[in-house]
Every structure is written in structure tokens, then in C-alpha cells.
Design an enzyme around this catalytic site. Sequence first.
Site, PDB file in Angstrom:
ATOM      1  N   SER A 192       0.721  -1.259   0.014  1.00 52.00           N
ATOM      2  CA  SER A 192       0.199   0.083   0.154  1.00 52.00           C
ATOM      3  C   SER A 192       0.759   1.193   0.052  1.00 52.00           C
ATOM      4  CB  SER A 192      -1.069  -0.148   1.179  1.00 52.00           C
ATOM      5  OG  SER A 192      -1.871   0.921   1.023  1.00 52.00           O
ATOM      6  N   ASP A 262     -14.377 -18.741 -14.337  1.00 50.36           N
ATOM      7  CA  ASP A 262     -12.959 -19.141 -14.404  1.00 50.36           C
ATOM      8  C   ASP A 262     -12.890 -20.619 -14.322  1.00 50.36           C
ATOM      9  OD1 ASP A 262     -13.455 -19.592 -11.966  1.00 50.36           O
ATOM     10  OD2 ASP A 262     -12.778 -17.998 -11.060  1.00 50.36           O
ATOM     11  N   VAL A 268     -14.327 -16.778  -5.691  1.00 47.71           N
ATOM     12  CA  VAL A 268     -13.096 -16.109  -6.174  1.00 47.71           C
ATOM     13  C   VAL A 268     -13.522 -15.789  -7.911  1.00 47.71           C
ATOM     14  CG1 VAL A 268     -10.544 -16.062  -6.719  1.00 47.71           C
ATOM     15  CG2 VAL A 268     -11.687 -16.921  -4.480  1.00 47.71           C
ATOM     16  N   ASP A 408      -8.961  -5.915  -4.730  1.00 48.16           N
ATOM     17  CA  ASP A 408      -8.417  -4.643  -3.972  1.00 48.16           C
ATOM     18  C   ASP A 408      -9.450  -3.539  -3.993  1.00 48.16           C
ATOM     19  OD1 ASP A 408      -7.512  -2.502  -2.633  1.00 48.16           O
ATOM     20  OD2 ASP A 408      -5.115  -3.038  -2.975  1.00 48.16           O
ATOM     21  N   HIS A 444      -7.281  -5.737  -0.104  1.00 50.17           N
ATOM     22  CA  HIS A 444      -6.175  -4.811  -0.163  1.00 50.17           C
ATOM     23  C   HIS A 444      -4.951  -5.368   0.807  1.00 50.17           C
ATOM     24  CE1 HIS A 444      -4.010  -1.152  -0.654  1.00 50.17           C
ATOM     25  NE2 HIS A 444      -4.054  -0.923   0.753  1.00 50.17           N
TER      26      HIS A 444
HETATM   27 CA   LIG Z   1     -14.211 -19.002  -9.594  1.00 51.38          CA
END
Ligand SMILES: [Ca+2]
Length: 510
Positions: A192, A262, A268, A408, A444
Site C-alpha cells: 500500500s 473461470d 473467487v 482490492d 487490499h
Molecule cells: Ca471462481
Amino acid sequence: MIASLFNGTISPSACTADTFSLPLLPAIEFLSLEANLVENLTQNVPLGGYPNHGAVNVTGAAFCNISTVYTHLGGNDSVNVQVWLPTDTWNGRLQGIGGSGWSAGLPGPALPGMAAAISEGYATYATDAGLGLSASPLTPETWALPEEGKPNMRLLENLASDSLYEGAAIAKNFTAAFYAQPARYSYFSGCSQGGRQGMMLAQRYPDVFDGIAAAAPGINWNPFVVGGTYPDFLMGLYSAYPPSCEIAALTAAAIEACDGLDGLVDGVISDPDACDFDPVNLVGTAIECPDFKFWDGPRRANNSRMWYGPYPDAPLSGGSPGITPIGTICSANGTCAMDPITLFQEWTRLFILKNSTADTSYLSLAEYENIVDAAAQDYDFIIGTNNPDLSAFRQAGGKLITYHGLADPLIPPRGSEEYYKRVTALDPNVHDFYRLFFAPGLHHCHGGPGPYPDTAFDSLIQWVENGVTPDVLLATSVGTEPVFQRPLCPYPLKQTYAQSLGGVGDFTCE
Ligand SMILES: [Ca+2]
């Protein structure tokens, strides 16, 4: 454990002020120096407390704590630097620790990382950049504007760059004096603000460190900091202050819509660029939804891009006061109002408008554009940290690693991508010395459903000292059962699910 490169002896009794000579630095006067032996430091350093590393349990660490204060001639400042030198063992290396938020490191943010570094045998240091040992990481309020209309440029320059070079020079000097030999390798680690410090070191002081781990860096300072106030701007513009539950519901809907793109439904979004979720379809017309523009980032009246927004899986509400990107406060009767993001708004108020009582709760788009332009004009050369020419750092043999969470919410990862593209345009062989790793699902610096790269710093050491190129950064899930690992890929490679293998960790780089 990293191998030791030190074969001398350590004398803890040398931990006195007499041992340490002060380096000659231009236009600097030293005000004080104190050395104290600290024994038996025990501290639990959680994940995130030691940037680019994992959690560390420090038990019984012993070190020489040298505190020094200096001033810039005519600058009317006093800069605190602490250098900690382990007294039971030393691995022959120096590791500087960066700050976070509005702090350069001292007093608070760097201390856990310094404790962890000591326990692993590093000499370590941090600076307060002269901002003061009572300055808050959340706001520059105590030092930024001593007089209306006149921001404290001395301290801003200290934070932006000067303290970085000076702190390193002092730490190297003390290290060499105490162990009777210099550090074999010097590193800097931060996330950061600390990531920005690392990038500034590579850009402006290219021969100071052998390796720099600069995670989620606050580079491109002006557009990202002013861009961070974009949701506040939108809420003011529309007079719409959605409660955090609505914002959280939008984030959840975006994750649900794009998680599987994905190849694996795991909470995620590994390829956020492929996510074109439109919240307007979801909520219909019942709610005015300024935040969907926030994901895209601020644009001018002519629709050209001012900066980037976060990806849709970044958490936007419900964080600490003053840090939540879309902060609102709702009263019992259901009316909601803005809870501005002080972390970013203070930059506008104190430095750009130079007015401690400026009201930014409503701005026209023209006013917002003016703020962005004034910031660039006044401050890019000081704290922009956006110079893509790293040729001197490369020439000096430096190595640089950045990881950046794709989820983030505070520093848009697309800013790191943009910078990396500009570096690549100047040097197509950038991969030889600087690698950028995006971390899907990571918030973050740390946190979030995506795995965390606790190997970042050790990979940097391997690269610097043994020439082992980090083809991937190994990231480990936090708080899951079972624990799984995934490779973070060096940009422009992307983490891709290997359907044929079928496990949660079965991602490859393509
Ligand atoms: Ca996924």
C-alpha cells in the site's frame, strides 16, 4: 529459514550510542541518538503485519534498538528513524519495512513487521518521515495544513521520497557499525503506502536496495487517491446514499454472476476482466445505483477515463470508518447519509483545495475534474510515483516484485497493470528484473477469499541472491479447510483453471 550470510561475532554490549556514527547526508543535522538493548520481545504478528510474508510468532527476540532524530536544514522538521539490530543472531541482511495509509512506517504500522524481521535474523528499520510519532495512518490532518492555503511541502516531500533514501543510509550505516561489516544484501518490503515507497525507491534511488517487494502499491498517486473519492462524488451528485447492505448485495450478486466464468465456483473471480455483470439489470429502477459507475472508475464529461475503479468482487462497504470505499451511515428511521472516506478525502481537502473547512459533500463534475487536474499539476512530480523509467534500477542489478489483489477495494489493480504496461513499453525485457503478480480474490494487501502470497519476500531473496526467477508466486488460502495453494501468475499470464485436474488448487498460468 533463509541461510545466514554472516560469519562474524555479535557483541550485545556494543549496543551503546558511542558505537554508532552518523552518516553524512546533504543538508541534514542530527538532533539525537539513543541505543537500548531490548531482550525477550514476544509478539504475535498476524497475517498482514509483516508485508510480503506470512504470520510470525515472535518469541524472546533480542535486539539493539537505535532511535535517532534528524532535521533538514531550514525545514523545521524532526524525522524519527528506528533501526533494530538482532543481538543473538544476524542473517547478514537488512530489511526495511514500509508504512501504510498516511504513515511512513513509524510509529505504528511498521512495528509488527520489524519485530517479525528481527525474529528471522534481519537487521531492520523504519521512519516516521517527520510526520510525528502521534500522526494517524488514517488521516494527514495533524500535519498537512499548518496554515490555510499552504500545505506542509517539507513533510509531503519527506513522506513521498526524501525519508526513503535517508532512512536507508542511516540503517546501512548503523548495521555496518554494529556487526563490523555491511549487510550483504539490502531489501525493502511494504504494501500500500509501503508499496508506493518501494516503487519510489526503484524509480528515484535505484541503487539503494538489491531487492524490493512492493505490494498493492499506491503508485499513480493523484488519480488513484482522487479516484478513491469518486463514490462520495457520485453519492453527492445523485443525493443517493445506499445503505451498506445494498452495496454488499450488489457485490454478492456480481460474485455469483461471475464466479463460475473461470471454471470453478469457489467465491473467487479469477478473471475479473471477463465479468460484465450489470447491476442495473438486477435491481431494476427501484434504486438509483451510482456505484456501478464506480466499478468503471471516474470519467470526464467527455467520457474519457480519469482513472480506474475496483473490480466487482472488491468489498465496498462495511469496513472500518473512513476506509470503506462507499461509506454511508443510516439512522434508525432509515435515512442514510454519506460517511466520507477520510483516507482519500483529506488529500482533496488539505492538499488540493488547501482549505481545512472545504465541503466536498457535493461537487459538480466540472469541479471534480478540476480537482483531478490540479492534483496532477501540483503534486505528480512529488508523490506521483508514476515514472515508468526503471532503467537505472535495472542497471544497478535490482529486482522488484509486486503482488496486487484483484479484489482490492482501495487501490485499483488496473493502476498497477497500467504502470506495468508503461514500463514494458520502455523496456520489453522488463520480466528480467520486475514482475507483477495479480492475486484473484485477494483484498487490499491481505484478506478476502483468494489465497495470499506469503512467499513473496522469500521469492525475492531467491531471485536476488541465487538468480532463481519467480515463475509463479505460491499463494496459500487463509481460513479454509482444507488449506489449498494456487500459483499467482506473472503478468500478462493469467491464472486459469485446469479443468482436467479438478481440485480447488488446480490452476495454471496461461
Ligand atoms: Ca471462481
